[in-house]
Design a protein around this motif. Structure first.
Motif, PDB file in Angstrom:
ATOM      1  N   PRO A   1       9.313 -40.963  15.627  1.00 42.91           N
ATOM      2  CA  PRO A   1      10.284 -40.002  16.407  1.00 42.91           C
ATOM      3  C   PRO A   1      10.247 -40.396  17.912  1.00 42.91           C
ATOM      4  O   PRO A   1      11.401 -39.846  18.417  1.00 42.91           O
ATOM      5  CB  PRO A   1       9.625 -38.701  15.851  1.00 42.91           C
ATOM      6  CG  PRO A   1       9.008 -39.128  14.825  1.00 42.91           C
ATOM      7  CD  PRO A   1       8.278 -40.344  14.821  1.00 42.91           C
ATOM      8  N   ASN A   2       9.443 -40.500  18.561  1.00 39.85           N
ATOM      9  CA  ASN A   2       9.308 -40.624  20.075  1.00 39.85           C
ATOM     10  C   ASN A   2      10.313 -41.914  20.289  1.00 39.85           C
ATOM     11  O   ASN A   2      11.233 -41.977  21.213  1.00 39.85           O
ATOM     12  CB  ASN A   2       7.886 -40.897  20.547  1.00 39.85           C
ATOM     13  CG  ASN A   2       7.091 -39.556  20.696  1.00 39.85           C
ATOM     14  OD1 ASN A   2       7.969 -38.595  20.532  1.00 39.85           O
ATOM     15  ND2 ASN A   2       5.758 -39.651  20.815  1.00 39.85           N
TER      16      ASN A   2
ATOM     17  N   LYS B   1      11.451 -34.814  23.480  1.00 41.57           N
ATOM     18  CA  LYS B   1      10.253 -34.946  22.514  1.00 41.57           C
ATOM     19  C   LYS B   1       9.495 -33.629  22.172  1.00 41.57           C
ATOM     20  O   LYS B   1       8.964 -33.431  21.393  1.00 41.57           O
ATOM     21  CB  LYS B   1       9.273 -36.112  23.258  1.00 41.57           C
ATOM     22  CG  LYS B   1      10.017 -37.395  23.164  1.00 41.57           C
ATOM     23  CD  LYS B   1       9.080 -38.290  24.024  1.00 41.57           C
ATOM     24  CE  LYS B   1       9.461 -39.645  24.027  1.00 41.57           C
ATOM     25  NZ  LYS B   1       8.822 -40.720  24.977  1.00 41.57           N
ATOM     26  N   TYR B   2       9.484 -32.857  23.484  1.00 38.33           N
ATOM     27  CA  TYR B   2       8.735 -31.614  23.182  1.00 38.33           C
ATOM     28  C   TYR B   2       9.378 -30.673  22.705  1.00 38.33           C
ATOM     29  O   TYR B   2       9.109 -29.846  21.890  1.00 38.33           O
ATOM     30  CB  TYR B   2       8.254 -31.114  24.774  1.00 38.33           C
ATOM     31  CG  TYR B   2       7.273 -31.659  25.240  1.00 38.33           C
ATOM     32  CD1 TYR B   2       5.767 -31.211  24.787  1.00 38.33           C
ATOM     33  CD2 TYR B   2       7.139 -32.885  26.235  1.00 38.33           C
ATOM     34  CE1 TYR B   2       4.904 -31.822  25.306  1.00 38.33           C
ATOM     35  CE2 TYR B   2       6.050 -33.540  26.516  1.00 38.33           C
ATOM     36  CZ  TYR B   2       4.665 -33.039  26.347  1.00 38.33           C
ATOM     37  OH  TYR B   2       3.545 -33.535  26.770  1.00 38.33           O
TER      38      TYR B   2
ATOM     39  N   GLU C   1       9.743 -35.863  11.724  1.00 35.83           N
ATOM     40  CA  GLU C   1       9.266 -36.612  10.720  1.00 35.83           C
ATOM     41  C   GLU C   1       9.918 -36.857   9.484  1.00 35.83           C
ATOM     42  O   GLU C   1       9.729 -37.873   8.847  1.00 35.83           O
ATOM     43  CB  GLU C   1       8.141 -36.016  10.116  1.00 35.83           C
ATOM     44  CG  GLU C   1       6.881 -35.618  11.277  1.00 35.83           C
ATOM     45  CD  GLU C   1       6.160 -36.923  11.671  1.00 35.83           C
ATOM     46  OE1 GLU C   1       6.308 -37.827  11.019  1.00 35.83           O
ATOM     47  OE2 GLU C   1       5.650 -37.115  13.004  1.00 35.83           O
ATOM     48  N   LYS C   2      11.336 -36.253   9.538  1.00 32.70           N
ATOM     49  CA  LYS C   2      11.988 -36.598   8.426  1.00 32.70           C
ATOM     50  C   LYS C   2      13.164 -37.383   8.628  1.00 32.70           C
ATOM     51  O   LYS C   2      14.097 -37.606   7.994  1.00 32.70           O
ATOM     52  CB  LYS C   2      12.546 -35.138   7.714  1.00 32.70           C
ATOM     53  CG  LYS C   2      11.758 -34.475   7.298  1.00 32.70           C
ATOM     54  CD  LYS C   2      12.407 -32.870   6.720  1.00 32.70           C
ATOM     55  CE  LYS C   2      10.983 -32.105   6.045  1.00 32.70           C
ATOM     56  NZ  LYS C   2      11.662 -30.959   5.702  1.00 32.70           N
ATOM     57  N   PHE C   3      13.257 -38.009   9.890  1.00 36.32           N
ATOM     58  CA  PHE C   3      14.179 -38.859  10.277  1.00 36.32           C
ATOM     59  C   PHE C   3      14.250 -40.038   9.359  1.00 36.32           C
ATOM     60  O   PHE C   3      13.296 -40.698   9.023  1.00 36.32           O
ATOM     61  CB  PHE C   3      13.921 -39.326  11.844  1.00 36.32           C
ATOM     62  CG  PHE C   3      14.157 -38.415  13.006  1.00 36.32           C
ATOM     63  CD1 PHE C   3      14.842 -36.903  12.321  1.00 36.32           C
ATOM     64  CD2 PHE C   3      13.839 -38.653  14.229  1.00 36.32           C
ATOM     65  CE1 PHE C   3      15.140 -36.093  13.535  1.00 36.32           C
ATOM     66  CE2 PHE C   3      14.167 -37.598  15.163  1.00 36.32           C
ATOM     67  CZ  PHE C   3      14.732 -36.423  14.817  1.00 36.32           C
TER      68      PHE C   3
ATOM     69  N   LEU D   1      20.055 -36.972  11.455  1.00 32.61           N
ATOM     70  CA  LEU D   1      18.980 -37.888  11.237  1.00 32.61           C
ATOM     71  C   LEU D   1      18.174 -37.620  10.057  1.00 32.61           C
ATOM     72  O   LEU D   1      17.561 -38.367   9.319  1.00 32.61           O
ATOM     73  CB  LEU D   1      18.255 -37.971  12.636  1.00 32.61           C
ATOM     74  CG  LEU D   1      18.934 -38.821  13.751  1.00 32.61           C
ATOM     75  CD1 LEU D   1      17.957 -38.399  15.101  1.00 32.61           C
ATOM     76  CD2 LEU D   1      19.421 -39.805  13.399  1.00 32.61           C
ATOM     77  N   ASN D   2      17.835 -36.361   9.896  1.00 31.50           N
ATOM     78  CA  ASN D   2      17.173 -35.671   8.811  1.00 31.50           C
ATOM     79  C   ASN D   2      17.707 -36.073   7.283  1.00 31.50           C
ATOM     80  O   ASN D   2      17.334 -36.320   6.477  1.00 31.50           O
ATOM     81  CB  ASN D   2      16.916 -34.155   8.907  1.00 31.50           C
ATOM     82  CG  ASN D   2      15.693 -33.810   9.848  1.00 31.50           C
ATOM     83  OD1 ASN D   2      14.994 -34.675  10.290  1.00 31.50           O
ATOM     84  ND2 ASN D   2      15.836 -32.564  10.260  1.00 31.50           N
TER      85      ASN D   2
END
Length: 379
Positions: A75-76, A95-96, A105-107, A127-128
């Protein structure tokens, strides 16, 4: 000193504090100090909030941008790529934001079309969902009973893949390992085409420009998927018949090339099993046609003498491999033949594409006469 001799009053002389006013003054000072501190804190919070809002808002209007996210990208790294493409203002803040929202996490991997004017939550949602750009695709249909060579010719004619590259890939030892079912193909120099019978006949849609290997792998996986539609205990049936999976596919391919009407598949299957059990040579014309360089509309007696491990007129038992791609109906018929004593069949020449079945050779000869009479009457 008389009254007239008193010193003049100094206007700048401070008056002595009244002890009663001291607590009030102290309270006021404390109040203003605290108020000032709160004011500063509020200004800091508002300033920070304004900064975060500004850094998280869309960069602005602009043309759509293509972003490719590779499989396994963190993700980063995705966020850094978004900033690089001008789709977000500040990757550090973003990011934060993802951490705070429990996102990222689901990208999903793929090629996306995103716009600089999109809201951050719109980008995350896309993206998800894996809402990627759909690549151009092509569709093709492989009819039931096609051989590897026929499949290659059809794909080449439809300009989907080069025939030579397809045929080379089919013969590759490694290709069979791409499918669960095809991994059962034995290593034998008698096999005419290594993957014959394992490229499932179906309508496919693949990405335009797909390689021969990609197409073959897709067809092998389709066979695996179709086999899951068989009854749950089909492997037990296979074991009870003392057959390997490869032998099952051989029988299924024979049924496919011999039968047109679905209801006759279990009947032809019973003939094959009865002849194998006798034992008696199968003498199936379709195996001779497969052995020929070019199939004929009508076989001659000399064709039945062709030297080939696939010629069931000259060789006992099953041929070394399938002779075509069988349908699921033929595979199921090979697993569950009809319980008969039939050992012969002849095609009716009345255009019905059905057969006459017989238990004995004398009955078979009579059926041939009946078939020929039907042909004469019809002609």
């Amino acid at each position: 000193m008389n009254k007239s001799e008193q010193p003049p009053i100094d206007p700048y002389e401070e008056e002595e504090d009244d002890p009663a006013d001291r607590p009030i003054r102290k309270y006021l000072i404390t109040f203003w100090v605290i108020t000032g501190m709160f004011g500063v804190m509020i200004l800091l919070v508002l300033g920070a909030g304004l900064y975060l809002w500004n850094e998280l808002r869309p960069p602005g209007a602009g043309e759509a941008v293509t972003v490719e996210i590779s499989r396994g990208t963190s993700p980063n790294k995705v966020v850094e790529l978004l900033e690089e493409k001008g789709l977000i203002r500040n990757s550090f803040i973003f990011k934060y934001y993802l951490r705070y929202m429990n996102e990222g996490e689901k990208f999903q991997a793929g090629v996306y079309e995103l716009n600089p004017s999109m809201d951050r939550n719109e980008i995350i949602a896309k993206l998800n969902a894996g809402d990627i750009i759909r690549p151009a695709t092509v569709r093709f249909t492989i009819p039931e009973g096609f051989t590897v060579l026929q499949i290659a010719d059809k794909l080449a004619a439809e300009k989907i893949v080069d025939k030579a590259s397809f045929m080379e890939a089919v013969q590759s030892v490694k290709m069979k390992e791409h499918g669960e079912a095809s991994s059962n193909i034995p290593e034998s120099d008698k096999l005419h085409q290594r993957l014959e019978g394992y490229l499932f006949p179906e309508t496919y849609e693949v990405v335009e420009g797909s390689t021969a290997e990609t197409i073959i792998e897709r067809m092998l996986h389709e066979l695996d998927r179709k086999l899951k539609q068989l009854p749950a205990n089909w492997d037990e049936e296979l074991e009870a018949r003392n057959l390997t999976f490869h032998q099952l596919m051989v029988i299924a391919s024979l049924i496919e090339r011999e039968v047109v009407v679905d209801s006759e598949r279990p009947l032809v299957s019973s003939v094959i099993y009865n002849r194998l059990k006798a034992p008696q040579r199968l003498e199936i014309d379709a195996t001779v046609q497969y052995a020929l360089d070019k199939p004929k509309e009508r076989l001659m007696n000399k064709d039945l003498e062709i030297e080939s491990p696939y010629n069931t007129y000259r060789n006992d038992g099953l041929p070394p491999g399938p002779i075509a791609s069988p349908s699921l109906a033929s595979i199921e018929a090979a697993l569950y033949p009809e319980d008969t004593d039939y050992k012969f069949y002849v095609t009716k020449k009345d255009g019905s594409n059905t057969h006459l079945f017989a238990k004995t050779y004398s009955e078979h000869l009579k059926n041939i006469e009946i078939s020929n009479q039907t042909s004469t009457e019809g002609g």
